[in-house]
Design an enzyme around this catalytic site. Sequence first.
Site, PDB file in Angstrom:
ATOM      1  CG  ASP A 193      -2.279   0.699   1.110  1.00  0.00           C
ATOM      2  OD1 ASP A 193      -2.091   1.948   0.243  1.00  0.00           O
ATOM      3  OD2 ASP A 193      -3.526   0.056   1.112  1.00  0.00           O
ATOM      4  CG  HIS A 216      -0.696   1.412  -3.486  1.00  0.00           C
ATOM      5  ND1 HIS A 216      -1.960   1.307  -2.930  1.00  0.00           N
ATOM      6  CD2 HIS A 216      -0.286   0.495  -3.929  1.00  0.00           C
ATOM      7  CE1 HIS A 216      -2.134  -0.127  -3.491  1.00  0.00           C
ATOM      8  NE2 HIS A 216      -1.165  -0.527  -3.987  1.00  0.00           N
TER       9      HIS A 216
END
Length: 370
Positions: A193, A216
């Site tokens: 993430d 991310h």
Amino acid sequence: MCSSNSSYTMKTLVLLFILIGLTNSRIYSASIIGYAGSFNVLDYGAAADGITDDSQISGRLVAPSSPSIWTGQDPSQWLAFRNVSGLIVDGSGAIDGQGQGWWDQSCRYHPEMEGCTKLAPTALKFIFCSQSSISNIYFANSAQTHILIERCNGFKVDNVRIQSPGNSPNTDGIHIQASHYVSITNSKISSGDDCISIGDYSSNVQINNIQCGPGHGISIGSLGKGGSVAQVENIHVSNAFFYGTTNGARIKTWQVGRGYVRDVTFENLEFNSVKNPIIIDQDYCDVRGACKEMVTGVQISNVVYQNIFGTSSTDIAINLNCSKSVPCTDITMQLIQLTSATPGKEVTAYCRNAYGQEYSIEPGPCLSQV
Ligand SMILES: *[C@@H]1O[C@H](CO)[C@@H](O)[C@H](O)[C@H]1NC(C)=O
Ligand SMILES: *[C@@H]1O[C@H](CO)[C@@H](O)[C@H](O)[C@H]1NC(C)=O
């Protein structure tokens, strides 16, 4: 495994004390909250007198390996420090969240599964702290976020290594929430993430010399979830290298949100095959593409992007997608050179309701003038 709970936990605590130096501290009932309960560090020999130094440092702290043997009182956390001042967590030790068991049962991918009611625990939380730091620690495979810094005032993260697979769900590297005067420096983060994310009510955050990938990217947001008021300002991200990430420099706000993000600088960034190197998504909502435009939004202003280069793995290298009712204002982009990760391909810049100035940007121009 459950029957050996208490001895396992004691061992865990001993290891943790090898990891943690409580020098120069004022401790107000600091707790290490393990999966088998909550412990007051003062009961375990933490002197906090400024003389005793517990910071020789080594060891490996390993979490229980699956949700079925996890019996923590608070399923959202594994290790946590609350209400501490002057805490120093330092060392060459490792904190291994053994997250695989949770990832496999991730509700995101298997909502039908029974284990879905269980929250995956964050590996290490600092909540309500001041003038504290963490350095030189290796984190691996957290079930969820690796390090959470929440309601802290004055917090330094230096030289940490965080390593989780790119496909592990919700394994943010470091999440900052409602905290002020935070710095994150000299760290390498691989995760499934955000490498670093910054939530509502955060200010004066310095992020410098970071390697991010997979992951991310470095995200401000998502802000304004459920109509909450964001107050995020003075965020400075510099000298970051992103490789193979889905985003690079991102600001993401919910349409239903209110408040502001302002005075943000992203500078000296390098991208290697990143999907969305520069992105603002101000119309974030639950269902991609199915969101009606709303009149509310988190206001974004005075954002500077400068000295940024590298490659994009999608056609849109710059995407400043702002709301019609609450546009992005006072944006500056300068000295940007982004090309396609596929040789010979073109990339474009997309700006919508984004106002400001730009100098020497490729692809571009993009911004609207006031
Ligand atoms: C933090 O510790 C202080 C001193 O012990 C105490 O007065 C205060 O209530 C604590 N705050 C929280 C939020 O636990
Ligand atoms: C911009 O945001 C709108 C609203 O969420 C979305 O429909 C559109 O696809 C986005 N455009 C780009 C290029 O990201």
